[in-house]
Design an enzyme around this catalytic site. Structure first.
Site, PDB file in Angstrom:
ATOM      1  N   CYS A  68       0.657  -1.274   0.102  1.00 52.26           N
ATOM      2  CA  CYS A  68      -0.245  -0.074   0.337  1.00 52.26           C
ATOM      3  C   CYS A  68       0.607   1.153  -0.384  1.00 52.26           C
ATOM      4  O   CYS A  68       1.773   1.023   0.795  1.00 52.26           O
ATOM      5  CB  CYS A  68      -0.890   0.163   1.340  1.00 52.26           C
ATOM      6  SG  CYS A  68      -1.880   1.431   1.701  1.00 52.26           S
ATOM      7  N   ASP A  70       0.680   3.454   1.613  1.00 46.95           N
ATOM      8  CA  ASP A  70       0.501   4.351   3.465  1.00 46.95           C
ATOM      9  C   ASP A  70       2.074   4.588   3.874  1.00 46.95           C
ATOM     10  O   ASP A  70       2.830   3.234   3.649  1.00 46.95           O
ATOM     11  CB  ASP A  70      -0.560   3.402   4.489  1.00 46.95           C
ATOM     12  CG  ASP A  70      -0.785   3.564   5.033  1.00 46.95           C
ATOM     13  OD1 ASP A  70       0.219   4.481   6.215  1.00 46.95           O
ATOM     14  OD2 ASP A  70      -1.703   3.859   5.969  1.00 46.95           O
ATOM     15  N   ARG A  72       3.160   4.654   6.607  1.00 50.15           N
ATOM     16  CA  ARG A  72       3.147   3.878   7.924  1.00 50.15           C
ATOM     17  C   ARG A  72       3.578   2.350   7.193  1.00 50.15           C
ATOM     18  O   ARG A  72       4.087   1.891   7.773  1.00 50.15           O
ATOM     19  CB  ARG A  72       2.761   3.112   8.178  1.00 50.15           C
ATOM     20  CG  ARG A  72       1.740   5.270   9.207  1.00 50.15           C
ATOM     21  CD  ARG A  72       0.508   4.833   9.819  1.00 50.15           C
ATOM     22  NE  ARG A  72      -0.306   4.572   9.051  1.00 50.15           N
ATOM     23  CZ  ARG A  72      -1.819   3.696   9.306  1.00 50.15           C
ATOM     24  NH1 ARG A  72      -2.011   4.603  10.124  1.00 50.15           N
ATOM     25  NH2 ARG A  72      -2.403   3.800   8.719  1.00 50.15           N
ATOM     26  N   HIS A 123      -2.217  -4.174   4.963  1.00 53.34           N
ATOM     27  CA  HIS A 123      -1.852  -3.758   6.232  1.00 53.34           C
ATOM     28  C   HIS A 123      -3.263  -3.495   6.669  1.00 53.34           C
ATOM     29  O   HIS A 123      -3.852  -3.347   6.478  1.00 53.34           O
ATOM     30  CB  HIS A 123      -1.027  -2.919   5.950  1.00 53.34           C
ATOM     31  CG  HIS A 123      -1.537  -1.260   6.044  1.00 53.34           C
ATOM     32  ND1 HIS A 123      -2.311  -0.175   6.738  1.00 53.34           N
ATOM     33  CD2 HIS A 123      -1.768  -1.097   4.142  1.00 53.34           C
ATOM     34  CE1 HIS A 123      -2.058   0.494   5.728  1.00 53.34           C
ATOM     35  NE2 HIS A 123      -2.545   0.104   4.918  1.00 53.34           N
ATOM     36  N   CYS A 126      -6.141   0.141   7.288  1.00 54.68           N
ATOM     37  CA  CYS A 126      -6.056   0.700   5.840  1.00 54.68           C
ATOM     38  C   CYS A 126      -6.733   1.835   5.293  1.00 54.68           C
ATOM     39  O   CYS A 126      -8.275   1.214   5.209  1.00 54.68           O
ATOM     40  CB  CYS A 126      -5.758  -0.226   4.870  1.00 54.68           C
ATOM     41  SG  CYS A 126      -5.204   0.084   3.381  1.00 54.68           S
TER      42      CYS A 126
HETATM   43 ZN   LIG Z   1      -2.871   1.342   3.571  1.00 51.85          ZN
END
Ligand SMILES: [Zn+2]
Length: 237
Positions: A68, A70, A72, A123, A126
């Protein structure tokens, strides 16, 4: 049109000839990144002065990591270094069969780089998965998120029995497994297996709250494994 191309060329290093300080000195954040870059170079070359010279010769990564976007979930969670990991990231690690972008990445990784592993990594927490459960108009992004909505609709009768947080994690897992399914039916992957190429495709989850990777029960390493899709691969549900 020609004028436009000319103005683009002015942005290139060939035109500005290495002029320094193009980043405005008052832009602290961009300056910080430039300074960080110098520190990274120092660290990398301290023990191996040829680190970047060797990288420039070519890449031989053993793994394609699909995750992803993302912030993080950086690829540094794998502990692999530059040159060791080929990467594709998008919102919610969705691999759909008609996406030219991810399809090209997979084809290049399998046919040219001959990666031995493809990891699809979903993850917890999300935002893309959460957005798929909302009913607001997501505009341009909505077309992408629809891929996850479709997975939700396929498993709705089981998902709605779960508490909200568990349901979101389960949907992230199902979305990851669905992406693995779409990868293993990609002709680049099935041809590789037909030709005896060593290639394993797995689905994993990254638990943001623990910083931990864990495996899902969907591993494919040969054509016969595709039977698992029809027989039903066990997942979180
Ligand atoms: Zn995500």
């Amino acid at each position: 049109m020609l004028k436009y191309i000319g103005s683009i060329f002015q942005c290139t290093s060939f035109q500005h000839k290495g002029k320094k300080n193009l980043v405005k000195s008052e832009d602290d954040f961009l300056q910080k990144i430039m300074t960080n870059n110098k520190k990274v170079i120092k660290t990398k070359t301290r023990n191996n002065p040829k680190f970047y010279k060797d990288l420039a010769k070519g890449q031989h990564p053993r793994v394609l990591f699909i995750g992803c976007s993302d912030s993080r979930v950086p690829v540094s969670i794998t502990g692999l270094d530059a040159g060791e990991i080929f990467v594709h990231r998008n919102i919610a690690n969705v691999i759909s069969k008609n996406d030219l972008n991810s399809g090209s990445v997979i084809q290049y990784a399998v046919e040219h780089l001959k990666v031995e592993y493809i990891i699809v990594c979903g993850h917890t927490n999300c935002g893309g998965v959460a957005a798929s459960l909302e009913h607001e108009d997501l505009g341009f992004m909505g077309g992408w998120i629809n891929n996850i909505k479709n997975t939700y609709n396929q498993h709705k009768h089981e998902l709605i029995k779960l508490p909200e947080n568990e349901m979101k994690t389960a949907l992230s897992e199902l979305n990851t497994v669905q992406s693995v399914y779409n990868i293993v039916s990609n002709p680049a992957v099935t041809n590789a297996w037909s030709n005896g190429q060593k290639l394993t495709v797995v689905g994993w989850m990254y638990e943001i709250e623990h910083g931990k990777l864990r495996e899902l029960d969907c591993t494919f390493s040969k054509l016969e494994d595709l039977k698992k899709i029809n027989n039903g691969v066990s997942s979180h549900l």
